[in-house]
Scaffold this motif. Structure first.
Motif, PDB file in Angstrom:
ATOM      1  N   MET A 107       0.849  -1.194   0.000  1.00  0.00           N
ATOM      2  CA  MET A 107       0.000   0.000   0.000  1.00  0.00           C
ATOM      3  C   MET A 107       0.887   1.247   0.000  1.00  0.00           C
ATOM      4  N   THR A 108       0.613   2.142  -0.932  1.00  0.00           N
ATOM      5  CA  THR A 108       1.430   3.340  -1.036  1.00  0.00           C
ATOM      6  C   THR A 108       0.937   4.405  -0.075  1.00  0.00           C
ATOM      7  N   GLY A 109       1.831   5.338   0.260  1.00  0.00           N
ATOM      8  CA  GLY A 109       1.462   6.429   1.147  1.00  0.00           C
ATOM      9  C   GLY A 109       0.672   7.492   0.410  1.00  0.00           C
ATOM     10  N   VAL A 110       0.223   8.480   1.160  1.00  0.00           N
ATOM     11  CA  VAL A 110      -0.538   9.577   0.576  1.00  0.00           C
ATOM     12  C   VAL A 110       0.400  10.460  -0.245  1.00  0.00           C
ATOM     13  N   ARG A 111       0.013  10.742  -1.454  1.00  0.00           N
ATOM     14  CA  ARG A 111       0.841  11.586  -2.317  1.00  0.00           C
ATOM     15  C   ARG A 111       0.826  13.025  -1.833  1.00  0.00           C
ATOM     16  N   GLN A 112       1.915  13.725  -2.104  1.00  0.00           N
ATOM     17  CA  GLN A 112       1.989  15.142  -1.785  1.00  0.00           C
ATOM     18  C   GLN A 112       1.225  15.956  -2.837  1.00  0.00           C
ATOM     19  N   GLN A 113       0.706  17.111  -2.424  1.00  0.00           N
ATOM     20  CA  GLN A 113       0.049  17.987  -3.393  1.00  0.00           C
ATOM     21  C   GLN A 113       1.060  18.440  -4.427  1.00  0.00           C
ATOM     22  N   PRO A 114       0.721  18.322  -5.714  1.00  0.00           N
ATOM     23  CA  PRO A 114       1.648  18.782  -6.751  1.00  0.00           C
ATOM     24  C   PRO A 114       1.674  20.299  -6.821  1.00  0.00           C
ATOM     25  N   PRO A 115       2.583  20.872  -7.610  1.00  0.00           N
ATOM     26  CA  PRO A 115       2.542  22.314  -7.838  1.00  0.00           C
ATOM     27  C   PRO A 115       1.181  22.704  -8.423  1.00  0.00           C
ATOM     28  N   THR A 116       0.761  23.921  -8.140  1.00  0.00           N
ATOM     29  CA  THR A 116      -0.552  24.377  -8.596  1.00  0.00           C
ATOM     30  C   THR A 116      -0.419  25.646  -9.432  1.00  0.00           C
ATOM     31  N   ALA A 117      -1.313  25.793 -10.393  1.00  0.00           N
ATOM     32  CA  ALA A 117      -1.341  26.997 -11.223  1.00  0.00           C
ATOM     33  C   ALA A 117      -2.790  27.363 -11.515  1.00  0.00           C
ATOM     34  N   LEU A 118      -3.049  28.652 -11.599  1.00  0.00           N
ATOM     35  CA  LEU A 118      -4.388  29.173 -11.835  1.00  0.00           C
ATOM     36  C   LEU A 118      -4.431  29.909 -13.165  1.00  0.00           C
ATOM     37  N   THR A 119      -5.415  29.574 -13.986  1.00  0.00           N
ATOM     38  CA  THR A 119      -5.656  30.340 -15.201  1.00  0.00           C
ATOM     39  C   THR A 119      -6.928  31.151 -15.043  1.00  0.00           C
ATOM     40  N   ILE A 120      -6.828  32.427 -15.356  1.00  0.00           N
ATOM     41  CA  ILE A 120      -7.952  33.363 -15.295  1.00  0.00           C
ATOM     42  C   ILE A 120      -8.251  33.721 -16.741  1.00  0.00           C
ATOM     43  N   ALA A 121      -9.224  33.044 -17.329  1.00  0.00           N
ATOM     44  CA  ALA A 121      -9.355  33.100 -18.780  1.00  0.00           C
ATOM     45  C   ALA A 121     -10.743  32.675 -19.226  1.00  0.00           C
ATOM     46  N   GLY A 122     -10.994  32.823 -20.522  1.00  0.00           N
ATOM     47  CA  GLY A 122     -12.252  32.419 -21.105  1.00  0.00           C
ATOM     48  C   GLY A 122     -12.230  30.964 -21.532  1.00  0.00           C
ATOM     49  N   SER A 123     -13.415  30.394 -21.665  1.00  0.00           N
ATOM     50  CA  SER A 123     -13.578  29.013 -22.101  1.00  0.00           C
ATOM     51  C   SER A 123     -13.736  28.962 -23.625  1.00  0.00           C
ATOM     52  N   ASP A 124     -12.996  28.083 -24.264  1.00  0.00           N
ATOM     53  CA  ASP A 124     -13.082  27.835 -25.706  1.00  0.00           C
ATOM     54  C   ASP A 124     -13.815  26.512 -25.907  1.00  0.00           C
ATOM     55  N   SER A 125     -15.044  26.568 -26.383  1.00  0.00           N
ATOM     56  CA  SER A 125     -15.828  25.339 -26.527  1.00  0.00           C
ATOM     57  C   SER A 125     -15.213  24.362 -27.514  1.00  0.00           C
ATOM     58  N   GLY A 126     -14.353  24.845 -28.416  1.00  0.00           N
ATOM     59  CA  GLY A 126     -13.666  23.955 -29.346  1.00  0.00           C
ATOM     60  C   GLY A 126     -12.452  23.285 -28.756  1.00  0.00           C
ATOM     61  N   GLY A 127     -12.026  23.724 -27.567  1.00  0.00           N
ATOM     62  CA  GLY A 127     -10.944  23.057 -26.851  1.00  0.00           C
ATOM     63  C   GLY A 127      -9.545  23.391 -27.307  1.00  0.00           C
ATOM     64  N   GLY A 128      -9.384  24.298 -28.261  1.00  0.00           N
ATOM     65  CA  GLY A 128      -8.047  24.561 -28.791  1.00  0.00           C
ATOM     66  C   GLY A 128      -7.291  25.659 -28.080  1.00  0.00           C
ATOM     67  N   ALA A 129      -8.004  26.596 -27.487  1.00  0.00           N
ATOM     68  CA  ALA A 129      -7.358  27.748 -26.848  1.00  0.00           C
ATOM     69  C   ALA A 129      -8.011  27.987 -25.497  1.00  0.00           C
ATOM     70  N   GLY A 130      -7.796  29.198 -24.947  1.00  0.00           N
ATOM     71  CA  GLY A 130      -8.429  29.546 -23.687  1.00  0.00           C
ATOM     72  C   GLY A 130      -8.009  28.661 -22.545  1.00  0.00           C
TER      73      GLY A 130
END
Length: 275
Positions: A1-24
């Motif tokens: 049984m493995t131990g609890v993983r550490q929280q990875p680095p985090t990043a926040l994007t403040i941006a619009g949603s692109d419904s086509g998935g290519g940008a934003g």
């Protein structure tokens, strides 16, 4: 049984949603994932778009945008943040206030990458002058690094860049506005045989040269580059190292871009998951 993983680095994007998935924010999140960074979002607008264009935009109320920033920063914590499409002066001012509250941006512990999404792929303005002025006064002075393309440089500074000397003038202008670093992207330079980006820290210029690929599938390229820089900053890199990494990363993403639908396809960070 493995131990609890550490929280990875985090990043926040403040941006619009692109419904086509290519940008934003979709491009930002998959770039964060490719770097082993946990991505979070503060959605500024929902776009109706696909590979051939944008058919509609609905802005998120400014207070809701700010509350998203406060919520994730207060609980999870933010290693680095970036902005993308901010839609209006009211949203920009709300974002600036929330960033100060949670300690993100120049003068605070958490770095901020400002991708000033202000022009379409064809160079047409996407923001009213009031919103452009808000970027100049509210966000550029808070930017750890600002990453405009040449059309955005023209809209923000009035400088119409035609060569490397123009890139230097534009970089100086943005740093004079308050940015700690300015990265002037040269992908739209006409007649250039390579792709030269220029980083300026207020004292020294660093030239970052790379190949120019013969492809029309470059949707989300600016978002992906800024997100790669943000991810590396979240992992503890210095700005010069993060920018140099982002340059190498976007080169591979453009080389591995793919067609999508009937129009322009996206650059692809998926190459990092292959092998």
């Amino acid at each position: 049984m493995t131990g609890v993983r550490q929280q990875p680095p985090t990043a926040l994007t403040i941006a619009g949603s692109d419904s086509g998935g290519g940008a934003g924010l979709q491009a930002d999140l998959r770039t964060f994932f490719a770097h082993g960074v946990h991505g979070m979002t503060a959605i500024t607008a929902v776009t109706v778009q696909n590979s051939v264009g944008v058919q509609g935009v609905t802005e998120i109320p400014p207070g809701v945008v700010a509350d998203q920033i406060r919520s994730v920063a207060g609980d999870i914590g933010v290693g680095a943040a970036k902005t993308g499409m901010l839609a209006s002066a009211e949203i920009i001012r709300a974002v600036a206030g929330a960033l100060d509250e949670v300690g993100i941006g120049a003068g605070h512990p958490t770095p901020l990458v400002l991708d000033p999404v202000a022009a379409s792929m064809h160079g047409d303005p996407l923001l009213a002058e009031q919103a452009l002025e808000a970027i100049r006064t509210e966000l550029v002075p808070r930017a750890t690094v600002v990453t405009p393309n040449l059309d955005e440089v023209r809209l923000l500074t009035g400088i119409d860049v035609a060569d490397t000397d123009g890139q230097r003038d534009a970089a100086r202008a943005l740093v004079k506005m308050g940015a700690r670093h300015a990265l002037i992207k040269g992908g739209h330079l006409k007649g250039a045989t390579d792709c030269l980006d220029l980083l300026y820290d207020g004292a020294e210029f660093t030239e970052l040269s790379g190949p120019r690929y013969d492809t029309e599938h470059t949707h989300g390229g600016g978002d992906t580059l800024a997100a790669a820089i943000t991810a590396e900053l979240a992992r503890g890199a210095t700005v010069p190292d993060a920018v140099a990494h982002g340059k190498r990363f976007i080169e591979r993403c453009v080389a591995d871009s793919y067609p999508l639908g009937a129009g322009i396809g996206p650059v692809s960070p998926l190459w990092r998951l292959e092998g």
